[in-house]
Enzyme design. Structure first.
Site, mmCIF file in Angstrom:
data_model
loop_
_atom_site.group_PDB
_atom_site.id
_atom_site.type_symbol
_atom_site.label_atom_id
_atom_site.label_comp_id
_atom_site.label_asym_id
_atom_site.label_seq_id
_atom_site.Cartn_x
_atom_site.Cartn_y
_atom_site.Cartn_z
ATOM 1 N N ARG A 127 1.374 -0.996 0.007
ATOM 2 C CA ARG A 127 -0.296 -0.016 -0.124
ATOM 3 C C ARG A 127 1.062 1.349 0.203
ATOM 4 N NH1 ARG A 127 -4.884 -0.276 4.653
ATOM 5 N NH2 ARG A 127 -2.729 -0.386 5.373
ATOM 6 N N ARG A 171 -1.073 -6.406 13.527
ATOM 7 C CA ARG A 171 -2.319 -5.717 13.907
ATOM 8 C C ARG A 171 -3.279 -7.261 12.985
ATOM 9 N NH1 ARG A 171 -0.898 -2.260 9.367
ATOM 10 N NH2 ARG A 171 -2.933 -1.818 9.314
HETATM 11 P P1 ADP Z 1 -6.280 -0.428 8.951
HETATM 12 O O1 ADP Z 1 -7.254 -0.034 7.550
HETATM 13 O O2 ADP Z 1 -5.181 -0.827 7.987
HETATM 14 O O3 ADP Z 1 -6.357 -1.868 8.973
HETATM 15 P P2 ADP Z 1 -6.292 1.959 9.929
HETATM 16 O O4 ADP Z 1 -6.394 2.487 8.688
HETATM 17 O O5 ADP Z 1 -8.136 1.431 10.036
HETATM 18 O O6 ADP Z 1 -6.254 0.873 8.972
HETATM 19 O O7 ADP Z 1 -6.009 2.255 11.280
HETATM 20 C C1 ADP Z 1 -5.015 2.216 11.428
HETATM 21 C C2 ADP Z 1 -4.362 1.351 13.614
HETATM 22 O O8 ADP Z 1 -5.474 3.453 14.210
HETATM 23 C C3 ADP Z 1 -5.206 1.223 14.089
HETATM 24 O O9 ADP Z 1 -3.974 -0.522 13.803
HETATM 25 C C4 ADP Z 1 -4.670 1.705 15.729
HETATM 26 O O10 ADP Z 1 -3.727 1.861 15.745
HETATM 27 C C5 ADP Z 1 -5.865 2.564 14.727
HETATM 28 N N1 ADP Z 1 -7.258 2.783 14.914
HETATM 29 C C6 ADP Z 1 -8.294 2.612 13.717
HETATM 30 N N2 ADP Z 1 -8.946 2.677 14.440
HETATM 31 C C7 ADP Z 1 -9.342 2.755 15.430
HETATM 32 C C8 ADP Z 1 -10.188 1.991 16.550
HETATM 33 N N3 ADP Z 1 -11.680 2.201 15.808
HETATM 34 N N4 ADP Z 1 -9.437 1.725 17.638
HETATM 35 C C9 ADP Z 1 -8.270 1.423 18.213
HETATM 36 N N5 ADP Z 1 -7.428 1.702 17.536
HETATM 37 C C10 ADP Z 1 -7.781 2.580 16.232
HETATM 38 P P1 ADP Z 2 -7.745 -1.323 4.202
HETATM 39 O O1 ADP Z 2 -8.598 0.561 4.489
HETATM 40 O O2 ADP Z 2 -9.225 -2.514 4.969
HETATM 41 O O3 ADP Z 2 -6.833 -1.607 6.005
HETATM 42 P P2 ADP Z 2 -7.100 -0.642 1.353
HETATM 43 O O4 ADP Z 2 -8.376 0.306 1.275
HETATM 44 O O5 ADP Z 2 -6.294 1.072 1.758
HETATM 45 O O6 ADP Z 2 -7.426 -1.212 2.971
HETATM 46 O O7 ADP Z 2 -6.545 -2.202 0.678
HETATM 47 C C1 ADP Z 2 -5.374 -2.007 1.146
HETATM 48 C C2 ADP Z 2 -4.288 -2.415 -0.095
HETATM 49 O O8 ADP Z 2 -5.220 -3.203 -1.076
HETATM 50 C C3 ADP Z 2 -4.289 -0.868 -0.508
HETATM 51 O O9 ADP Z 2 -2.754 -0.496 -1.356
HETATM 52 C C4 ADP Z 2 -5.489 -0.609 -1.804
HETATM 53 O O10 ADP Z 2 -4.984 0.188 -3.307
HETATM 54 C C5 ADP Z 2 -5.532 -2.140 -1.836
HETATM 55 N N1 ADP Z 2 -6.407 -3.412 -2.507
HETATM 56 C C6 ADP Z 2 -7.803 -3.318 -1.497
HETATM 57 N N2 ADP Z 2 -8.768 -3.853 -2.023
HETATM 58 C C7 ADP Z 2 -7.903 -4.799 -3.366
HETATM 59 C C8 ADP Z 2 -8.555 -5.354 -4.239
HETATM 60 N N3 ADP Z 2 -9.770 -6.419 -3.941
HETATM 61 N N4 ADP Z 2 -7.188 -6.500 -4.880
HETATM 62 C C9 ADP Z 2 -6.538 -5.910 -4.563
HETATM 63 N N5 ADP Z 2 -5.724 -5.073 -3.731
HETATM 64 C C10 ADP Z 2 -6.582 -3.964 -3.458
#
Ligand code: ADP
Ligand code: ADP
Ligand code: ZN
Length: 217
Positions: A127, A171
């Site tokens: 990403r 995570r």
């Molecule tokens: P991802 O999309 O990869 O799951 P996020 O951007 O949603 O990651 O979250 C990044 C980090 O922010 C999490 O690993 C956590 O440390 C914190 N975080 C986000 N949302 C929450 C939540 N609802 N409760 C606790 N921590 C959170």
């Molecule tokens: P999350 O918010 O759940 O952590 P993201 O939407 O940021 O996930 O997606 C994680 C990574 O995977 C990003 O680099 C995004 O461009 C890519 N990605 C998202 N959906 C897909 C999919 N269906 N297939 C392949 N890559 C994806």
């Protein structure tokens, strides 16, 4: 429409959430984005959240719940909202129920995006995010047209600090332990819609519009 999108880190929540917000005219409320914005601005909240985020741990419930509560009373959430990355614990989910009850509101759907562990790691590690507008890309699956540069705003793309492999693995463990129980929580309430997130972005989107309705109301 009042929605929650959930799934493990790297599942594709943010990618689909941006598309949902655009099609169904609901504000995209991402707690991760709120923390990252605060971190960039160097606010006390950002500095506090960083301690947890960079270790792959959850920010404490009290902090997150307060942020979401404040956000949901803003005017744009009257017409609906999409919560991305919240709730992440059962305590957060019951706090959300309480907040919504007070506002005389109910959730319509909880979209649960399911993806295999190896794929999650590959997606999160590949990403890239824009340092200016926050748009998300992937080095292999969702490339920007110029390497390292945002298509939307020409900003520089970087890898998130918490997207290093060892932090992603942590995570995912935290997700399995603390967030996965929400699947039962919401399926017991009849709100859960399972989405196969293993597929390509467009195919995942097809499933989501199948649940939410093809017309944008
Ligand atoms: P991802 O999309 O990869 O799951 P996020 O951007 O949603 O990651 O979250 C990044 C980090 O922010 C999490 O690993 C956590 O440390 C914190 N975080 C986000 N949302 C929450 C939540 N609802 N409760 C606790 N921590 C959170
Ligand atoms: P999350 O918010 O759940 O952590 P993201 O939407 O940021 O996930 O997606 C994680 C990574 O995977 C990003 O680099 C995004 O461009 C890519 N990605 C998202 N959906 C897909 C999919 N269906 N297939 C392949 N890559 C994806
Ligand atoms: Zn940008």
């Amino acid at each position: 429409m009042r929605l929650v999108i959930m799934g493990p880190p790297g599942a594709g929540k943010g990618t689909q959430a941006a598309m949902i917000a655009e099609k169904y005219f609901v504000p995209h409320v991402s707690t991760g984005d709120i923390f990252r914005k605060n971190l960039k601005e160097g606010t006390p909240l950002g500095l506090k959240a960083k301690e947890y985020m960079n270790k792959g741990l959850l920010v404490p419930d009290e902090i997150v719940v307060e942020i979401v509560r404040d956000r949901l009373v803003e005017g744009d959430c009257k017409k609906g909202f999409l919560l991305d990355g919240f709730p992440r614990t059962v305590a957060q989910a019951s706090a959300l129920d309480e907040v919504l009850q007070k506002m005389d509101m109910k959730l319509d759907h909880v979209l649960n995006i399911d993806v295999r562990k190896e794929t999650l790691i590959e997606r999160a590690v590949g990403r890239r995010v824009c340092t200016v507008c926050g748009a998300t890309y992937h080095v292999k699956y969702n490339c920007p047209s110029r390497v390292g540069i945002c298509d939307v705003c020409d900003g520089k793309l970087i890898q998130r600090e918490d997207d290093r492999e060892e932090t992603v693995v942590k995570r995912i463990e935290v997700y399995l332990e603390q967030t996965q129980p929400l699947i039962k929580y919401y399926s017991d309430k009849g709100l859960l819609a399972d989405i196969d997130g293993q597929k390509e972005i467009e195919e995942v989107w097809e499933q989501i519009t199948g649940v939410l309705g093809r017309d944008n109301k």
